[in-house]
Scaffold this motif. Sequence first.
Motif, PDB file in Angstrom:
ATOM      1  N   TYR A  78      21.146  41.973  78.840  1.00  0.00           N
ATOM      2  CA  TYR A  78      19.856  42.647  79.044  1.00  0.00           C
ATOM      3  C   TYR A  78      19.844  43.381  80.386  1.00  0.00           C
ATOM      4  O   TYR A  78      19.282  44.476  80.503  1.00  0.00           O
ATOM      5  CB  TYR A  78      18.718  41.632  78.989  1.00  0.00           C
TER       6      TYR A  78
ATOM      7  N   LEU B 247      21.610  46.682  80.211  1.00  0.00           N
ATOM      8  CA  LEU B 247      20.858  47.710  79.508  1.00  0.00           C
ATOM      9  C   LEU B 247      19.782  48.334  80.391  1.00  0.00           C
ATOM     10  O   LEU B 247      19.589  49.556  80.383  1.00  0.00           O
ATOM     11  CB  LEU B 247      20.212  47.121  78.245  1.00  0.00           C
ATOM     12  N   CYS B 248      19.074  47.506  81.154  1.00  0.00           N
ATOM     13  CA  CYS B 248      17.925  47.998  81.919  1.00  0.00           C
ATOM     14  C   CYS B 248      18.310  48.558  83.285  1.00  0.00           C
ATOM     15  O   CYS B 248      17.792  49.598  83.708  1.00  0.00           O
ATOM     16  CB  CYS B 248      16.897  46.874  82.105  1.00  0.00           C
TER      17      CYS B 248
ATOM     18  N   VAL C  57      19.564  52.173  83.726  1.00  0.00           N
ATOM     19  CA  VAL C  57      18.567  53.208  83.464  1.00  0.00           C
ATOM     20  C   VAL C  57      17.827  53.565  84.760  1.00  0.00           C
ATOM     21  O   VAL C  57      17.511  54.733  85.009  1.00  0.00           O
ATOM     22  CB  VAL C  57      17.580  52.736  82.377  1.00  0.00           C
TER      23      VAL C  57
ATOM     24  N   LEU D 183      22.504  59.344  82.962  1.00  0.00           N
ATOM     25  CA  LEU D 183      22.957  58.035  82.500  1.00  0.00           C
ATOM     26  C   LEU D 183      24.453  58.057  82.195  1.00  0.00           C
ATOM     27  O   LEU D 183      25.192  57.123  82.548  1.00  0.00           O
ATOM     28  CB  LEU D 183      22.165  57.635  81.258  1.00  0.00           C
TER      29      LEU D 183
ATOM     30  N   TRP E 192      27.466  55.761  83.961  1.00  0.00           N
ATOM     31  CA  TRP E 192      28.388  54.925  83.189  1.00  0.00           C
ATOM     32  C   TRP E 192      29.845  55.314  83.426  1.00  0.00           C
ATOM     33  O   TRP E 192      30.717  54.441  83.483  1.00  0.00           O
ATOM     34  CB  TRP E 192      28.065  55.011  81.695  1.00  0.00           C
TER      35      TRP E 192
ATOM     36  N   GLN F  65      25.256  46.489  89.153  1.00  0.00           N
ATOM     37  CA  GLN F  65      25.695  46.875  87.813  1.00  0.00           C
ATOM     38  C   GLN F  65      27.172  46.559  87.614  1.00  0.00           C
ATOM     39  O   GLN F  65      27.580  46.099  86.540  1.00  0.00           O
ATOM     40  CB  GLN F  65      25.429  48.367  87.583  1.00  0.00           C
TER      41      GLN F  65
ATOM     42  N   CYS G 175      26.677  50.401  75.185  1.00  0.00           N
ATOM     43  CA  CYS G 175      25.480  50.298  76.026  1.00  0.00           C
ATOM     44  C   CYS G 175      24.809  51.655  76.193  1.00  0.00           C
ATOM     45  O   CYS G 175      23.575  51.761  76.142  1.00  0.00           O
ATOM     46  CB  CYS G 175      25.845  49.718  77.392  1.00  0.00           C
TER      47      CYS G 175
ATOM     48  N   GLU H 115      21.017  52.575  75.082  1.00  0.00           N
ATOM     49  CA  GLU H 115      20.066  52.952  76.134  1.00  0.00           C
ATOM     50  C   GLU H 115      19.405  54.294  75.886  1.00  0.00           C
ATOM     51  O   GLU H 115      18.466  54.653  76.615  1.00  0.00           O
ATOM     52  CB  GLU H 115      20.775  52.961  77.487  1.00  0.00           C
TER      53      GLU H 115
ATOM     54  N   LEU I  86      15.880  53.960  75.589  1.00  0.00           N
ATOM     55  CA  LEU I  86      15.165  53.663  76.832  1.00  0.00           C
ATOM     56  C   LEU I  86      14.844  54.927  77.625  1.00  0.00           C
ATOM     57  O   LEU I  86      14.023  54.888  78.542  1.00  0.00           O
ATOM     58  CB  LEU I  86      15.973  52.709  77.701  1.00  0.00           C
TER      59      LEU I  86
ATOM     60  N   PHE J 282      11.602  49.714  77.896  1.00  0.00           N
ATOM     61  CA  PHE J 282      12.224  49.238  79.137  1.00  0.00           C
ATOM     62  C   PHE J 282      11.451  48.059  79.724  1.00  0.00           C
ATOM     63  O   PHE J 282      12.037  47.027  80.074  1.00  0.00           O
ATOM     64  CB  PHE J 282      12.282  50.389  80.148  1.00  0.00           C
TER      65      PHE J 282
END
Length: 594
Positions: A112, A115-116, A119, A201, A205, A379, A415, A419, A422, A431
């Motif tokens: 979780y 994922l958040c 962002v 995003l 990543w 992260q 992921c 996302e 989101l 989110f």
Amino acid sequence: MDRGIRGGYGKRRQDWSQEEKTGRGEKGNLVEDRMKTEQEKWPEEKGDEAPEKKMDERGQWASKTEFLLALLGSMVGLGNVWRFPYLCYKNGGGEFDRPLRDWLWGLVIQLYSCLCYIVILAWALFYLIFSFRAQLPWASCTNAWNTVNCVDLTTRNLTANWTQRTNTTAAAVEFWERRVLAISGGIEEVGSVRWELALCLFAIWVTCYFCLWKGVRSTGKAVYFTATFPYVMLLVLLVRGLTLPGALKGIVFYLYPDPTRLADPQVWMEAGAQIFFSYSVGAGSLTVLGSYNNYNNNCYKDCWMCLLNSGTSFVAGFAVFSVLGFMAHELGIPIEKVAESGPGLAFIAYPQGTAMMPLPQLWAACFFIMLILLGLDTQFVSVEVVVTTVCDLFPAVLRRAGRRQIFLLLFCVACFLLELCLISEGGMYVFQLIDYYGGSGVCVIFLAALESSIIGWVFGAERLCDVIEDMAGVRPNAFFKVCWCYLTPLVSLGSIIFFFVKYQPLTFNHWYVYPDWAYALGWIMALSSILLAPFFGIIKVCTGRGSIKQRLSALCHPDDNLPLAEKQRAARQQGVKEGMEMGEMLTDEQRHVK
């Protein structure tokens, strides 16, 4: 970690000599050295074919500095800047400081988090790009997304009228809600994906992937910059904030004590949640980072890093509230009107504050660079926890040449695709739902209470002290045993009970109430981490051999291949051997006497 290795090499483990087991375990990483030993023995074994491919080494930190910087990056994150100062203000100023003075189920919380958290970094990168414009877009009302109710707070002659008017919206709020998020009317209205945010995003990543693709070898190099440079930015913002007019008002508000707030259990609940999140406790981060150290690493000494984490939060409060005090001074309104937490602080209040300073582009860029670097470290660790855990569960499959990189790539891509919802027009509602339930403080506190109870009563507090003494050469203070067995479980349990007694459903911006199905989904996410521990426990008991008592005894018994257990077993065997030799000597003497 040994579980997967036992599956591949269990039948050969009986051939190891006691000397090889104990000697290698003291010199370095036990798992890595056993793998090397097995690989060296394969060609010599007859009747047993060598495997087609050899497993990659698990890896270790190149130096203690890399481990400490990664540990620092894991603990010091966005919460130190946007959560701790606000909680201090909300819960009685300086009084809030006083409460702050290898678990599989933690993997769900880390998922979780992955994922958040990233962002937020995409939002920060979006703001950073706009920080280099000649006119900051959140500082004016002349943009295409602005409404007739927009108010430019940087225009001094409008400030007095703004405080008296109703149905007005600050320019920074409209930029955040209408330009960045393009927020819809509710979670039911998903809308389209914000492709500018999708590109940001994607860039984040890609950065994460190439900083992690070689494991701790690449992560250890990245943290030299990502863990230290935010302190430079924080120092710059601190000095600038303290020199602003009205800064003292903000600092006094930040530190002003209200002892009566200590009687409110909510203060202790939020303090506990902040501690667990800030110190990365309970979700497996510290376990994974520590697993790349040598066996004899002094983990007892490493705990002093917590002081740096708390100090960072405390100093960040000065940097944040000095700017909020400046905003209150310039606008002529109480500081309560500008104090925000979370995204409201990072993407509304602080950008608005930088827009009111000389050279606003410089200070906005410094702030968002600091946010991005603070978040990247955390992260990195969250992704590393997931990848390392899965690789350790399936070493025969994933610890081959190139397979870890492929798995990491697939995880990052998965992921990223998840996302996208989101960063849609209704993404902010999703989110906050994941953030409030999936990675909530009550989940982490529950897991911490469970882990502490297992350490104290199943593994054994005394045995853990023996292990730490064997590893670090220092025996922990007796107070730690009290914490493991009694203090942590009881305090955590009390916090959980209070959470449910005072539970309030999530709302967005204090006005939007989620539909019932969204609350149900939120509780499913919360229970997915809480119930995973007892679920796996029941599975293990049901699939074990022997009576229920024998199964529970086997599950509660520590791994016989731990270095300390092997040393103790070797000592017992040596004692038995010496006893037998002594018995033989006595028997021989009796024969001579006769």
